[in-house]
Structure formats: structure tokens, C-alpha cells
Design a protein around this motif. Structure first.
Motif, PDB file in Angstrom:
ATOM      1  N   ALA A 196     -59.957   8.375  88.445  1.00 16.90           N
ATOM      2  CA  ALA A 196     -59.359   7.306  87.634  1.00 16.90           C
ATOM      3  C   ALA A 196     -60.459   6.391  87.091  1.00 16.90           C
ATOM      4  CB  ALA A 196     -58.359   6.513  88.465  1.00 16.90           C
ATOM      5  N   MET A 197     -61.462   6.118  87.909  1.00  9.76           N
ATOM      6  CA  MET A 197     -62.586   5.298  87.452  1.00  9.76           C
ATOM      7  C   MET A 197     -63.366   6.009  86.336  1.00  9.76           C
ATOM      8  SD  MET A 197     -64.057   3.643  90.996  1.00  9.76           S
ATOM      9  CE  MET A 197     -65.354   2.669  90.197  1.00  9.76           C
ATOM     10  N   LEU A 198     -63.527   7.316  86.466  1.00  8.49           N
ATOM     11  CA  LEU A 198     -64.197   8.074  85.401  1.00  8.49           C
ATOM     12  C   LEU A 198     -63.396   7.992  84.103  1.00  8.49           C
ATOM     13  CD1 LEU A 198     -65.479  11.218  87.323  1.00  8.49           C
ATOM     14  CD2 LEU A 198     -66.886   9.467  86.217  1.00  8.49           C
ATOM     15  N   ASN A 199     -62.079   8.087  84.223  1.00 12.03           N
ATOM     16  CA  ASN A 199     -61.233   7.933  83.035  1.00 12.03           C
ATOM     17  C   ASN A 199     -61.397   6.545  82.428  1.00 12.03           C
ATOM     18  OD1 ASN A 199     -60.213  10.536  83.154  1.00 12.03           O
ATOM     19  ND2 ASN A 199     -58.463   9.947  84.400  1.00 12.03           N
ATOM     20  N   ASN A 200     -61.445   5.515  83.292  1.00  9.90           N
ATOM     21  CA  ASN A 200     -61.669   4.150  82.804  1.00  9.90           C
ATOM     22  C   ASN A 200     -63.019   4.031  82.107  1.00  9.90           C
ATOM     23  OD1 ASN A 200     -59.230   3.192  83.764  1.00  9.90           O
ATOM     24  ND2 ASN A 200     -60.092   2.374  85.648  1.00  9.90           N
ATOM     25  N   SER A 201     -64.037   4.652  82.683  1.00 11.61           N
ATOM     26  CA  SER A 201     -65.362   4.577  82.060  1.00 11.61           C
ATOM     27  C   SER A 201     -65.348   5.248  80.688  1.00 11.61           C
ATOM     28  CB  SER A 201     -66.450   5.175  82.962  1.00 11.61           C
ATOM     29  OG  SER A 201     -66.429   6.577  82.967  1.00 11.61           O
ATOM     30  N   ASN A 202     -64.624   6.351  80.571  1.00 14.12           N
ATOM     31  CA  ASN A 202     -64.498   7.012  79.268  1.00 14.12           C
ATOM     32  C   ASN A 202     -63.767   6.127  78.271  1.00 14.12           C
ATOM     33  OD1 ASN A 202     -65.854   9.344  80.054  1.00 14.12           O
ATOM     34  ND2 ASN A 202     -63.987  10.351  80.737  1.00 14.12           N
ATOM     35  N   THR A 203     -62.763   5.397  78.749  1.00 13.85           N
ATOM     36  CA  THR A 203     -62.034   4.468  77.881  1.00 13.85           C
ATOM     37  C   THR A 203     -62.966   3.360  77.398  1.00 13.85           C
ATOM     38  OG1 THR A 203     -59.941   4.944  78.985  1.00 13.85           O
ATOM     39  CG2 THR A 203     -60.075   2.872  77.748  1.00 13.85           C
ATOM     40  N   TYR A 204     -63.753   2.788  78.316  1.00 18.78           N
ATOM     41  CA  TYR A 204     -64.713   1.757  77.927  1.00 18.78           C
ATOM     42  C   TYR A 204     -65.730   2.300  76.919  1.00 18.78           C
ATOM     43  CZ  TYR A 204     -63.268  -1.551  81.588  1.00 18.78           C
ATOM     44  OH  TYR A 204     -62.566  -2.441  82.371  1.00 18.78           O
ATOM     45  N   ALA A 205     -66.188   3.519  77.144  1.00 21.56           N
ATOM     46  CA  ALA A 205     -67.164   4.117  76.221  1.00 21.56           C
ATOM     47  C   ALA A 205     -66.565   4.263  74.830  1.00 21.56           C
ATOM     48  CB  ALA A 205     -67.634   5.474  76.749  1.00 21.56           C
ATOM     49  N   GLU A 206     -65.317   4.703  74.764  1.00 19.64           N
ATOM     50  CA  GLU A 206     -64.647   4.860  73.470  1.00 19.64           C
ATOM     51  C   GLU A 206     -64.407   3.499  72.814  1.00 19.64           C
ATOM     52  OE1 GLU A 206     -63.434   6.517  70.162  1.00 19.64           O
ATOM     53  OE2 GLU A 206     -64.239   7.666  71.843  1.00 19.64           O
ATOM     54  N   GLU A 207     -63.993   2.525  73.611  1.00 16.91           N
ATOM     55  CA  GLU A 207     -63.803   1.176  73.080  1.00 16.91           C
ATOM     56  C   GLU A 207     -65.123   0.611  72.555  1.00 16.91           C
ATOM     57  OE1 GLU A 207     -62.018  -1.066  76.257  1.00 16.91           O
ATOM     58  OE2 GLU A 207     -60.046  -0.157  75.947  1.00 16.91           O
ATOM     59  N   PHE A 208     -66.207   0.871  73.274  1.00 16.70           N
ATOM     60  CA  PHE A 208     -67.530   0.422  72.829  1.00 16.70           C
ATOM     61  C   PHE A 208     -67.878   1.044  71.479  1.00 16.70           C
ATOM     62  CE2 PHE A 208     -72.037   1.645  72.545  1.00 16.70           C
ATOM     63  CZ  PHE A 208     -72.602   0.389  72.375  1.00 16.70           C
ATOM     64  N   ARG A 209     -67.731   2.369  71.382  1.00 20.39           N
ATOM     65  CA  ARG A 209     -68.059   3.054  70.120  1.00 20.39           C
ATOM     66  C   ARG A 209     -67.213   2.527  68.963  1.00 20.39           C
ATOM     67  NH1 ARG A 209     -68.872   7.350  73.772  1.00 20.39           N
ATOM     68  NH2 ARG A 209     -66.724   8.022  73.657  1.00 20.39           N
ATOM     69  N   VAL A 226     -66.318  13.204  98.819  1.00 23.42           N
ATOM     70  CA  VAL A 226     -66.819  14.496  99.325  1.00 23.42           C
ATOM     71  C   VAL A 226     -67.224  14.352 100.792  1.00 23.42           C
ATOM     72  CG1 VAL A 226     -68.684  16.190  99.125  1.00 23.42           C
ATOM     73  CG2 VAL A 226     -67.521  15.366  97.067  1.00 23.42           C
ATOM     74  N   ASP A 227     -67.931  13.269 101.086  1.00 22.03           N
ATOM     75  CA  ASP A 227     -68.401  13.058 102.460  1.00 22.03           C
ATOM     76  C   ASP A 227     -67.236  12.966 103.440  1.00 22.03           C
ATOM     77  OD1 ASP A 227     -70.505  12.523 104.392  1.00 22.03           O
ATOM     78  OD2 ASP A 227     -69.776  10.444 104.398  1.00 22.03           O
ATOM     79  N   GLU A 228     -66.181  12.276 103.035  1.00 24.86           N
ATOM     80  CA  GLU A 228     -65.030  12.081 103.915  1.00 24.86           C
ATOM     81  C   GLU A 228     -63.940  13.133 103.706  1.00 24.86           C
ATOM     82  OE1 GLU A 228     -63.668   8.024 103.694  1.00 24.86           O
ATOM     83  OE2 GLU A 228     -65.708   7.245 103.966  1.00 24.86           O
ATOM     84  N   GLN A 229     -64.156  14.033 102.729  1.00 18.91           N
ATOM     85  CA  GLN A 229     -63.150  15.041 102.383  1.00 18.91           C
ATOM     86  C   GLN A 229     -61.778  14.385 102.180  1.00 18.91           C
ATOM     87  OE1 GLN A 229     -63.748  18.633 101.886  1.00 18.91           O
ATOM     88  NE2 GLN A 229     -65.639  17.494 101.560  1.00 18.91           N
ATOM     89  N   ASP A 230     -61.788  13.342 101.327  1.00 18.80           N
ATOM     90  CA  ASP A 230     -60.590  12.531 101.112  1.00 18.80           C
ATOM     91  C   ASP A 230     -60.139  12.649  99.654  1.00 18.80           C
ATOM     92  OD1 ASP A 230     -58.789  10.367 100.602  1.00 18.80           O
ATOM     93  OD2 ASP A 230     -59.625   9.285 102.323  1.00 18.80           O
ATOM     94  N   GLN A 231     -58.995  13.300  99.452  1.00 18.14           N
ATOM     95  CA  GLN A 231     -58.454  13.504  98.113  1.00 18.14           C
ATOM     96  C   GLN A 231     -58.001  12.196  97.461  1.00 18.14           C
ATOM     97  OE1 GLN A 231     -58.495  16.269  96.212  1.00 18.14           O
ATOM     98  NE2 GLN A 231     -59.745  17.115  97.859  1.00 18.14           N
ATOM     99  N   THR A 232     -57.580  11.232  98.259  1.00 22.64           N
ATOM    100  CA  THR A 232     -57.155   9.944  97.713  1.00 22.64           C
ATOM    101  C   THR A 232     -58.344   9.229  97.072  1.00 22.64           C
ATOM    102  OG1 THR A 232     -55.432   9.778  99.398  1.00 22.64           O
ATOM    103  CG2 THR A 232     -56.037   7.749  98.253  1.00 22.64           C
ATOM    104  N   ILE A 233     -59.464   9.235  97.762  1.00 25.55           N
ATOM    105  CA  ILE A 233     -60.674   8.612  97.217  1.00 25.55           C
ATOM    106  C   ILE A 233     -61.137   9.386  95.974  1.00 25.55           C
ATOM    107  CG2 ILE A 233     -63.100   8.041  97.658  1.00 25.55           C
ATOM    108  CD1 ILE A 233     -62.344   7.615 100.610  1.00 25.55           C
ATOM    109  N   ALA A 234     -61.036  10.705  96.020  1.00 24.80           N
ATOM    110  CA  ALA A 234     -61.411  11.523  94.858  1.00 24.80           C
ATOM    111  C   ALA A 234     -60.531  11.173  93.657  1.00 24.80           C
ATOM    112  CB  ALA A 234     -61.305  13.008  95.192  1.00 24.80           C
ATOM    113  N   ALA A 235     -59.247  10.968  93.892  1.00 17.21           N
ATOM    114  CA  ALA A 235     -58.338  10.599  92.800  1.00 17.21           C
ATOM    115  C   ALA A 235     -58.708   9.224  92.234  1.00 17.21           C
ATOM    116  CB  ALA A 235     -56.885  10.603  93.293  1.00 17.21           C
ATOM    117  N   GLU A 236     -59.073   8.288  93.100  1.00 13.05           N
ATOM    118  CA  GLU A 236     -59.511   6.963  92.641  1.00 13.05           C
ATOM    119  C   GLU A 236     -60.796   7.088  91.811  1.00 13.05           C
ATOM    120  OE1 GLU A 236     -59.784   3.963  95.755  1.00 13.05           O
ATOM    121  OE2 GLU A 236     -58.092   4.898  96.781  1.00 13.05           O
ATOM    122  N   ALA A 237     -61.705   7.925  92.267  1.00 15.69           N
ATOM    123  CA  ALA A 237     -62.961   8.134  91.532  1.00 15.69           C
ATOM    124  C   ALA A 237     -62.683   8.733  90.157  1.00 15.69           C
ATOM    125  CB  ALA A 237     -63.901   9.024  92.333  1.00 15.69           C
TER     126      ALA A 237
END
Length: 160
Positions: free
Chosen positions: A134-147, A121-132
Motif C-alpha cells: 500500500a505504501m508503494l502504491n502511495n509512493s507511485n501516486t505521489y510520483a504521478e502527482e509530482f510529475r 520478509v524477516d517476520e514472514q508477515d503477510q499483513t506487513i507485506a500488504a501495508e508495504a
């Protein structure tokens, strides 16, 4: 006859030791569940409520989202991550540690994604937003794997 008796005694001792190991493992799993739920549940709920209060249909603007992340969501996540890391040292059961590491990965990835979203948001960079995202998706995967792993551990040791 003495040989047969010795074999019977040895088998009895080995079975008894196996029962102790299972009992110790079950106690370790139960202790982790009790500790984790008491320590993490409320904090995680508050973190996720803060997060969802400014995304999706609750999104109003970048400034509001960033303010919520900086003042509430990230500090709650960081505190949760610190508490989870602190618990790691006391876990002696390998199966419990594997499950706990999934939880650590989930929280770490989630907090990292939020920090990256702030940068995007600070840099108005869509590439960084897409990486973020992807990280949120990974965190959701880890949460599901944990459960899933925790559920399997509970089933393995017959814990309600």
C-alpha cells in the motif's frame, strides 16, 4: 488631469511589478527544474533500476531481493531523500515548494515501503507485506502527482 496621469503611472508601476513577480517565479521554477534534474535524476534512476532488478519477473527469492534492497536500493533512496530534503531550504517560491514536497513524499514513502518489505520478509508477515505494498502504491501516486504538478507549473510559466 494630474489625477489621470497619477493613475496611469500607478497602473504602469503595478503592471511592471507584476511582470517582475512573474519573471522571478519563472526563474524559480526553471532553477528548480535545472537543480532537481541535475541532482535527482541519476540517483532516482539508479534506485528504481535496483528496485526493479529484483521484483516482478526479475524476482528470484526473498534473500536476493532483501540483499539488493539493503545494499543498493535503500541506500540510494536514503541518499536521494537526504538530497531532496537539503534542497527544501533553498526553495523560496511557494508553488515550487508545493511541487517539491510531492517529490519528498514520493521518495520518503518509497524508502519506507522498502524497509517495511524487509520487515515483512524477516517476520514472514503477510499483513506487513500488504501495508508495504500500500505504501508503494502511495509512493507511485505521489510520483504521478509530482510529475503532473511539475508539468502544470512548466505550462503556467511557459517553460519547455
Amino acid at each position: 488631469m494630474k489625477k489621470l496621469f497619477s493613475i496611469v503611472i500607478l497602473c504602469t508601476i503595478l503592471l511592471g511589478m507584476a511582470g517582475c513577480v512573474d519573471k522571478e517565479a519563472k526563474e524559480a521554477v526553471q532553477s528548480y527544474i535545472d537543480t532537481a534534474s541535475a541532482t535527482f535524476a541519476t540517483q532516482e534512476q539508479l534506485m528504481l533500476e535496483s528496485y526493479t532488478s529484483v521484483i516482478g519477473t526479475n524476482y528470484t527469492d526473498d534473500a536476493t531481493m532483501c540483499m539488493e534492497f539493503v545494499t543498493n536500493t535503500i541506500p540510494l533512496g536514503t541518499s536521494l531523500q537526504t538530497a531532496a530534503e537539503g534542497l527544501t531550504e533553498s526553495i523560496t517560491n511557494e508553488d515550487v515548494l508545493k511541487v517539491h514536497n510531492l517529490y519528498l513524499n514520493y521518495v520518503s514513502e518509497f524508502v519506507g515501503a522498502l524497509r517495511m518489505l524487509l520487515t515483512a520478509v524477516d517476520e514472514q508477515d503477510q499483513t506487513i507485506a500488504a501495508e508495504a505494498n500500500a505504501m508503494l502504491n502511495n509512493s507511485n501516486t505521489y510520483a504521478e502527482e509530482f510529475r503532473t504538478a511539475l508539468k502544470e507549473l512548466k505550462e503556467t510559466y511557459n517553460i519547455e
